[in-house]
Write a protein that holds these residues in place. Sequence first.
Motif, PDB file in Angstrom:
ATOM      1  N   ASP A  67       0.829  -1.211   0.000  1.00  0.00           N
ATOM      2  CA  ASP A  67       0.000   0.000   0.000  1.00  0.00           C
ATOM      3  C   ASP A  67       0.869   1.268   0.000  1.00  0.00           C
ATOM      4  O   ASP A  67       0.525   2.273  -0.627  1.00  0.00           O
ATOM      5  CB  ASP A  67      -0.913  -0.016   1.234  1.00  0.00           C
ATOM      6  N   ARG A  69       3.534   1.821  -1.547  1.00  0.00           N
ATOM      7  CA  ARG A  69       4.044   2.131  -2.888  1.00  0.00           C
ATOM      8  C   ARG A  69       2.941   2.504  -3.879  1.00  0.00           C
ATOM      9  O   ARG A  69       3.185   3.221  -4.844  1.00  0.00           O
ATOM     10  CB  ARG A  69       4.774   0.914  -3.474  1.00  0.00           C
ATOM     11  N   VAL A  70       1.761   1.924  -3.698  1.00  0.00           N
ATOM     12  CA  VAL A  70       0.700   2.036  -4.713  1.00  0.00           C
ATOM     13  C   VAL A  70      -0.195   3.242  -4.401  1.00  0.00           C
ATOM     14  O   VAL A  70      -0.795   3.324  -3.335  1.00  0.00           O
ATOM     15  CB  VAL A  70      -0.144   0.743  -4.769  1.00  0.00           C
ATOM     16  N   LYS A  71      -0.262   4.162  -5.350  1.00  0.00           N
ATOM     17  CA  LYS A  71      -1.086   5.371  -5.177  1.00  0.00           C
ATOM     18  C   LYS A  71      -2.553   5.067  -5.538  1.00  0.00           C
ATOM     19  O   LYS A  71      -2.849   4.054  -6.167  1.00  0.00           O
ATOM     20  CB  LYS A  71      -0.562   6.506  -6.073  1.00  0.00           C
ATOM     21  N   GLU A  72      -3.440   5.984  -5.171  1.00  0.00           N
ATOM     22  CA  GLU A  72      -4.874   5.756  -5.390  1.00  0.00           C
ATOM     23  C   GLU A  72      -5.218   5.563  -6.865  1.00  0.00           C
ATOM     24  O   GLU A  72      -6.164   4.861  -7.208  1.00  0.00           O
ATOM     25  CB  GLU A  72      -5.705   6.909  -4.805  1.00  0.00           C
ATOM     26  N   ASP A  73      -4.446   6.202  -7.749  1.00  0.00           N
ATOM     27  CA  ASP A  73      -4.744   6.051  -9.186  1.00  0.00           C
ATOM     28  C   ASP A  73      -4.087   4.811  -9.790  1.00  0.00           C
ATOM     29  O   ASP A  73      -4.155   4.594 -11.011  1.00  0.00           O
ATOM     30  CB  ASP A  73      -4.297   7.306  -9.955  1.00  0.00           C
ATOM     31  N   THR A  75      -0.854   4.142  -9.888  1.00  0.00           N
ATOM     32  CA  THR A  75       0.577   4.284 -10.188  1.00  0.00           C
ATOM     33  C   THR A  75       1.382   3.784  -8.996  1.00  0.00           C
ATOM     34  O   THR A  75       0.888   3.740  -7.858  1.00  0.00           O
ATOM     35  CB  THR A  75       0.956   5.744 -10.512  1.00  0.00           C
ATOM     36  N   ILE A  76       2.618   3.389  -9.271  1.00  0.00           N
ATOM     37  CA  ILE A  76       3.442   2.746  -8.247  1.00  0.00           C
ATOM     38  C   ILE A  76       4.727   3.544  -8.070  1.00  0.00           C
ATOM     39  O   ILE A  76       5.496   3.735  -9.022  1.00  0.00           O
ATOM     40  CB  ILE A  76       3.777   1.289  -8.652  1.00  0.00           C
ATOM     41  N   ASP A  77       4.943   4.001  -6.851  1.00  0.00           N
ATOM     42  CA  ASP A  77       6.149   4.766  -6.532  1.00  0.00           C
ATOM     43  C   ASP A  77       7.384   3.901  -6.741  1.00  0.00           C
ATOM     44  O   ASP A  77       7.473   2.798  -6.216  1.00  0.00           O
ATOM     45  CB  ASP A  77       6.061   5.230  -5.064  1.00  0.00           C
ATOM     46  N   LYS A 106      -7.316   0.395  -5.850  1.00  0.00           N
ATOM     47  CA  LYS A 106      -6.028   0.851  -6.383  1.00  0.00           C
ATOM     48  C   LYS A 106      -5.127  -0.336  -6.734  1.00  0.00           C
ATOM     49  O   LYS A 106      -4.301  -0.228  -7.638  1.00  0.00           O
ATOM     50  CB  LYS A 106      -5.332   1.796  -5.406  1.00  0.00           C
TER      51      LYS A 106
END
Length: 378
Positions: A67, A69-73, A75-77, A106
């Motif tokens: 969680d 790393r993973v943004k609401e849209d 995309t993955i940091d 997400k």
Amino acid sequence: MDVIERYINELMEKSTPDRPVWNIEKILQGEKAGWNYIDGCMIKAILEMYAITQDSKYLEFADTFIDFRVKEDGTIDGYDVDELNIDNVNAGKTLFELYDLTGKEKYRKAIDLVYSQIEKMPRTKEGNFWHKNIYPNQVWLDGLYMCQPFYMEYEARFHNRKNCPDIYSQFDSVVKHMRDSETGLYYHAYDSSREMFWCDKVTGLSQNFWLRALGWYSMALLDTMDKAGKEDLEPLKRMEEAFKELIDSMIKYQDESGMWYQVVNLGGMDRNYLETSGSAIFSYAILKGVRLGYLDQSYEAYGKKAFEGICRKYLSLEEGNMSLDGICLVAGLGGKDRRDGTYEYYMSEPIVKDDAKGVGPFLLAYTEMRRTGWEYKG
């Protein structure tokens, strides 16, 4: 709670998403973790621990870690699709399970993002994905594990199985081009262009049989078959045969300790050593292969022997803390440091403790041992 569970709990307690203690490569580089296959291996194993124990701490840890790393849209940091690095697909496998367990939308979006990399991957003339954009025309055994089980799960769940023939074709190509008929083992890598300095200019193959690459490949076969469903009888039969033949070939090289050597077929040669990560992978692959019915019950003894051998040789208690030793940190071909795939090269890479490339498979094997009713006696 046995000592192995205590060990994994210690590692989790000392880890954050930016600085997991099991990612020795990043620690040595002094970098934050990002999105990478190493953490993917570990979180997958922690989710298996949840599956077998139903202890919520494992799910909570895995969910918090991904969680982060993973943004609401979706995309993955720390993940760039356009890097076209097949290793980066591996951590995406955790997203399916976490989506099912948490319902977080997400994660579903992030699954699509990772799949978009598969759609862009360049291919060899035989149709296999390149290992990385920076390694053109090269197929590494490792890459089959990093990508194909994710690819198959996506096709089965979300894509009406449209590209399953592509997956089977890539495995068929590896059997055709990378398997050594004499030993039944597979070479670490294949250069379709025959241009790399490390490859045989006639066959395109690298020189040696590296244990962990063979292990990744065995898991690639097994986990892809496990996600495939039963519809495609012929190609699945070929995969099952390839898996069983590989396990039969590996058993011939199993050391009396239960483990396998870093360069599999050269046990006893100077500096060759019994290596933890690959031995743990084969313990897992054999035990899971028996459980899923790809291997008959008699094979279970080989998987158990491997796991118990690792525990005896490399699992130790130091200053009150558990530690797992004997893990090859990394091995590859080419790149800036001109890794040439010789025997001397595989002996030159660092041997480390507690790296997820060993700990993750060790935990996966442990979950399979638990499923057989085994208990750790120390």
